[in-house]
Motif scaffolding. Structure first.
Motif, PDB file in Angstrom:
ATOM      1  N   ASP A  44       0.846  -1.195   0.000  1.00 20.07           N
ATOM      2  CA  ASP A  44       0.000   0.000   0.000  1.00 20.07           C
ATOM      3  C   ASP A  44       0.881   1.243   0.000  1.00 20.07           C
ATOM      4  O   ASP A  44       1.519   1.562   1.006  1.00 20.07           O
ATOM      5  CB  ASP A  44      -0.912  -0.016   1.229  1.00 20.07           C
ATOM      6  N   GLY A  49      -6.293   3.008  -1.287  1.00 30.76           N
ATOM      7  CA  GLY A  49      -6.849   1.795  -1.878  1.00 30.76           C
ATOM      8  C   GLY A  49      -6.262   1.398  -3.206  1.00 30.76           C
ATOM      9  O   GLY A  49      -6.567   0.316  -3.719  1.00 30.76           O
ATOM     10  N   LEU A  51      -3.598  -0.244  -4.731  1.00 33.76           N
ATOM     11  CA  LEU A  51      -2.564  -1.127  -4.203  1.00 33.76           C
ATOM     12  C   LEU A  51      -1.693  -1.698  -5.319  1.00 33.76           C
ATOM     13  O   LEU A  51      -2.133  -1.845  -6.462  1.00 33.76           O
ATOM     14  CB  LEU A  51      -3.204  -2.282  -3.423  1.00 33.76           C
ATOM     15  N   ASP A  98     -11.273  -1.603  -2.066  1.00 30.51           N
ATOM     16  CA  ASP A  98     -11.890  -1.003  -0.891  1.00 30.51           C
ATOM     17  C   ASP A  98     -11.165  -1.557   0.335  1.00 30.51           C
ATOM     18  O   ASP A  98     -11.252  -2.757   0.624  1.00 30.51           O
ATOM     19  CB  ASP A  98     -13.381  -1.354  -0.845  1.00 30.51           C
ATOM     20  N   LEU A  99     -10.471  -0.706   1.038  1.00 33.49           N
ATOM     21  CA  LEU A  99      -9.621  -1.166   2.143  1.00 33.49           C
ATOM     22  C   LEU A  99     -10.411  -1.612   3.360  1.00 33.49           C
ATOM     23  O   LEU A  99      -9.823  -2.109   4.326  1.00 33.49           O
ATOM     24  CB  LEU A  99      -8.641  -0.058   2.540  1.00 33.49           C
ATOM     25  N   THR A 100     -11.725  -1.459   3.347  1.00 36.03           N
ATOM     26  CA  THR A 100     -12.534  -1.958   4.455  1.00 36.03           C
ATOM     27  C   THR A 100     -12.988  -3.401   4.216  1.00 36.03           C
ATOM     28  O   THR A 100     -13.678  -3.982   5.056  1.00 36.03           O
ATOM     29  CB  THR A 100     -13.776  -1.076   4.678  1.00 36.03           C
ATOM     30  N   VAL A 103      -9.005  -8.139   0.416  1.00 38.43           N
ATOM     31  CA  VAL A 103      -8.325  -7.989  -0.870  1.00 38.43           C
ATOM     32  C   VAL A 103      -7.989  -9.391  -1.362  1.00 38.43           C
ATOM     33  O   VAL A 103      -7.197 -10.106  -0.747  1.00 38.43           O
ATOM     34  CB  VAL A 103      -7.047  -7.133  -0.729  1.00 38.43           C
ATOM     35  N   PRO A 133      -8.745  -6.835   5.921  1.00 34.88           N
ATOM     36  CA  PRO A 133      -8.615  -5.395   6.197  1.00 34.88           C
ATOM     37  C   PRO A 133      -8.155  -5.157   7.620  1.00 34.88           C
ATOM     38  O   PRO A 133      -8.481  -5.939   8.527  1.00 34.88           O
ATOM     39  CB  PRO A 133     -10.043  -4.864   5.981  1.00 34.88           C
ATOM     40  N   CYS A 216     -11.245   9.115   1.150  1.00 30.52           N
ATOM     41  CA  CYS A 216     -11.289   8.464   2.455  1.00 30.52           C
ATOM     42  C   CYS A 216     -11.837   9.476   3.457  1.00 30.52           C
ATOM     43  O   CYS A 216     -11.312  10.586   3.564  1.00 30.52           O
ATOM     44  CB  CYS A 216      -9.915   7.973   2.896  1.00 30.52           C
TER      45      CYS A 216
END
Length: 374
Positions: A44, A49, A51, A98-100, A103, A133, A216
């Motif tokens: 990251d 997000g 990546l 979406d980092l929430t 992945v 996440p 974000c």
């Protein structure tokens, strides 16, 4: 005769041996086991997000320099909720996540050339990496109803709503990034509602179209950090045109009512707009590509009112926002009735003049009476 027979037999055997050797070589080549890549790493760079994915060449192919190699990458796009795929000769690729959410990435090897007898061969197995996440922020405190509108392709604005679980003394911050920025930047102008941040106005800030822009919204409170929300969008998909200012009606030949209107003033190109018409509160047309419409004219003396609105068509954006409706224009038009002159419409200065004359007459009368008695 015996010699000829023996020679023919030897030739036949040699041909069979050559065919067998050729078949074995072909089988060995086409049956070459292609291994998947190794050591997938997801890094990251701090672009909200976006990546970077890298992987290593499989050990079995390190010395196979004569054989071209491709890689088939698959990753789960959490914004569209589907798998996306790409083939590349490189061992690195960048994509938006979406980092929430999880992945998920998997990579195959594709081999060609003499190692596979000239046949492009894909590894049976793949190497997969699922990255969870990070658990940052209090659960349930992320912003809600994050909405962005590009008003008439001039002012871009994003708003959000606070979560009911968000502590009263906490505050949100918005950060954004796109490929033309070296690092993330903070909202240039926050919108304030009831003393707290409820959105961001980007007027005067350059945002490229047809480019992913990452947002974000995070925050902090006395109890700790808030749960972040990540959003990725392209601004041309959030355009809301200005409403049409004027709708024109005229009676045409063959008992037709012709309607036409001007496009809204602003930066939205005319060829990008499509239209919808409303008659007496009901949608009466399919999507219109032109700024004109002809309707049958009725003679029942019933008055009808029309409105139109616009949005960007599919050739200029994947989606768009409808403009507000134009002001209604009606047929037949209401005629202004000139009221009959009467005391209810007599100008004020007439009343003033009458009052002055009455006072003068009264003064003369009083003076005459006083003179008579004196």
């Amino acid at each position: 005769m015996l010699r000829m027979a023996a020679k023919s037999w030897l030739t036949h055997q040699a041909a069979l041996m050559l065919l067998l050797m050729s078949w074995m070589e072909s089988a060995l080549c086409s049956g070459f086991a292609v291994d998947p890549p190794a050591d997938i790493v997801i890094s990251d760079p701090g672009h909200l997000g976006y990546l970077r994915i890298t992987w290593s060449l499989p050990t079995s192919l390190i010395n196979k320099t004569e054989c071209p190699k491709l890689y088939h990458l698959e990753y789960f796009d959490t914004y569209s909720d589907r798998w996306s795929a790409v083939r590349t000769p490189r061992r690195t690729y960048s994509a938006q996540f979406d980092l929430t959410k999880d992945v998920r990435v998997r990579v195959y090897t594709l081999l060609n050339g003499p190692c596979t007898n000239g046949t492009l061969t894909k590894s049976t197995n793949y190497t997969e990496l699922v990255q969870k996440p990070p658990s940052t922020g209090a659960a349930g405190t992320a912003v809600q109803d994050f909405i962005c509108v590009y008003h008439n392709m001039k002012n871009f604005e994003c708003t959000w709503r606070r979560s009911p679980k968000m502590p009263a003394s906490s505050q949100h911050s918005l950060y954004f990034w796109h490929k033309e920025l070296e690092k993330t930047e903070e909202c240039p102008n926050y919108l304030i509602s009831s003393g707290v941040r409820s959105g961001c106005n980007f007027t005067g800030t350059y945002l490229p179209d047809f480019t992913d822009i990452n947002f974000c919204v995070n925050g902090s409170s006395p109890k700790g950090p808030l749960e972040p929300a990540f959003i990725s969008l392209q601004i041309q998909d959030h355009v809301k045109p200005e409403p049409t200012e004027k709708l024109y009606l005229q009676t045409g030949p063959d008992r037709k009512l012709e309607l036409h209107w001007d496009p809204p003033v602003g930066r939205v190109p005319d060829h990008c707009l499509e239209w919808q018409m409303e008659q007496d509160g009901k949608i009466v047309s399919e999507i219109l590509a032109e700024q004109t419409r002809t309707l049958p004219l009725t003679y029942d003396r019933k008055r009808s009112c029309f409105r139109v609105r616009s949005r960007l068509n599919k050739y200029c954006a994947e989606k768009s926002i409808w403009s507000e409706w134009s002001r209604p224009t009606c047929h037949p038009e209401e005629k202004e009735v000139t009221p009959d002159p009467g005391w209810d419409v007599v100008p004020v200065y007439v009343y003033v003049a009458v009052a002055i004359i009455a006072m003068l007459v009264l003064s003369l009368c009083v003076g005459a009476v006083l003179k008579f008695y004196l």
